[in-house]
Design a protein around this motif. Sequence first.
Motif, mmCIF file in Angstrom:
data_model
loop_
_atom_site.group_PDB
_atom_site.id
_atom_site.type_symbol
_atom_site.label_atom_id
_atom_site.label_comp_id
_atom_site.label_asym_id
_atom_site.label_seq_id
_atom_site.Cartn_x
_atom_site.Cartn_y
_atom_site.Cartn_z
ATOM 1 N N TYR A 1 0.833 -1.208 0.000
ATOM 2 C CA TYR A 1 0.000 0.000 0.000
ATOM 3 C C TYR A 1 0.870 1.261 0.000
ATOM 4 O O TYR A 1 0.599 2.211 -0.725
ATOM 5 C CB TYR A 1 -0.908 0.047 1.231
ATOM 6 N N GLN A 2 1.910 1.253 0.810
ATOM 7 C CA GLN A 2 2.746 2.445 0.934
ATOM 8 C C GLN A 2 3.665 2.657 -0.264
ATOM 9 O O GLN A 2 4.026 3.793 -0.568
ATOM 10 C CB GLN A 2 3.554 2.385 2.235
ATOM 11 N N GLU A 3 4.038 1.581 -0.950
ATOM 12 C CA GLU A 3 4.908 1.696 -2.125
ATOM 13 C C GLU A 3 4.165 2.215 -3.348
ATOM 14 O O GLU A 3 4.758 2.836 -4.221
ATOM 15 C CB GLU A 3 5.516 0.322 -2.463
ATOM 16 N N ASP A 4 2.876 1.936 -3.427
ATOM 17 C CA ASP A 4 2.090 2.273 -4.610
ATOM 18 C C ASP A 4 1.427 3.634 -4.426
ATOM 19 O O ASP A 4 0.439 3.765 -3.711
ATOM 20 C CB ASP A 4 1.028 1.198 -4.855
ATOM 21 N N ASN A 5 1.976 4.646 -5.094
ATOM 22 C CA ASN A 5 1.452 6.013 -4.961
ATOM 23 C C ASN A 5 0.118 6.213 -5.666
ATOM 24 O O ASN A 5 -0.566 7.201 -5.427
ATOM 25 C CB ASN A 5 2.475 7.023 -5.495
ATOM 26 N N THR A 6 -0.243 5.296 -6.547
ATOM 27 C CA THR A 6 -1.501 5.465 -7.283
ATOM 28 C C THR A 6 -2.694 4.937 -6.503
ATOM 29 O O THR A 6 -3.830 5.258 -6.812
ATOM 30 C CB THR A 6 -1.440 4.728 -8.641
ATOM 31 N N ASN B 1 -4.791 4.998 -3.308
ATOM 32 C CA ASN B 1 -5.049 5.813 -2.122
ATOM 33 C C ASN B 1 -6.157 5.212 -1.269
ATOM 34 O O ASN B 1 -7.087 5.901 -0.880
ATOM 35 C CB ASN B 1 -5.404 7.244 -2.528
ATOM 36 N N TYR C 1 -6.757 4.520 1.877
ATOM 37 C CA TYR C 1 -6.289 4.754 3.237
ATOM 38 C C TYR C 1 -7.080 3.938 4.257
ATOM 39 O O TYR C 1 -6.543 3.555 5.287
ATOM 40 C CB TYR C 1 -6.369 6.239 3.574
ATOM 41 N N ASP D 1 -0.734 13.499 8.009
ATOM 42 C CA ASP D 1 -0.357 13.801 6.626
ATOM 43 C C ASP D 1 -1.571 14.204 5.801
ATOM 44 O O ASP D 1 -1.502 15.131 4.988
ATOM 45 C CB ASP D 1 0.343 12.617 5.975
ATOM 46 N N ARG E 1 -8.672 15.464 0.982
ATOM 47 C CA ARG E 1 -7.800 14.751 1.927
ATOM 48 C C ARG E 1 -8.354 14.835 3.351
ATOM 49 O O ARG E 1 -8.269 13.866 4.111
ATOM 50 C CB ARG E 1 -6.378 15.272 1.838
#
Length: 195
Positions: free
Chosen positions: A94-99, A101, A103, A125, A134
């Motif tokens: 999850y954290q490696e993939d910026n596409t 989201n 959460y 954040d 966000r």
Amino acid sequence: ADDDEDEDDFGAEFETQLAAIVENMFKRCFADGSFEQALGIALEAKRVDMVRESIQQSGRGKHDMLIHAFDLCQSVVPSRRWRREVLQVLVDIYQEDNTMNDYVSLCNCLQALNDSASVSTLLNDLLAKEDEHRCLLAYQVAFDLCENENQKFSLEIVQGLPTNPFLATPTPTAAATDETAADTATALSEAQMMA
């Protein structure tokens, strides 16, 4: 003594053959696009590398595979240690993939790992950017975590969040304290007179 050596040789040979069969099963699953099946085999064989690989290779179905892996961890994986190892892989993906989201799903994994500090950081954040979308995501995550009814975890998250300056209570001044004491004394004496 020879019997023990024969058993050891047989055990090692059997283990090597079994490993080769499992590897061939993974190759076949990946070639056929049967990533869910590969994930199941990886969970059974306790192969964290193949858990990651089956999710990574699923391409467009990656998000669904992550959710499926989380569900399997929570319902099928009996070993707490193995479950935590797999959940950590899911968090890393999850954290490696910026596409991606998602959460809410990320925080569900973090909650299963009892990592309230990471959830607090994530919420910080999301709120730090002052972007309406966000901020709404942060609220959604918070609501979903509250629905999980883990009060201890929720309190740990709150403790990890910075203090909101708008909610800070002003420190009473000496004059305000004297006024409050006088008001209290007046109210008490009026109550005594009426009695």
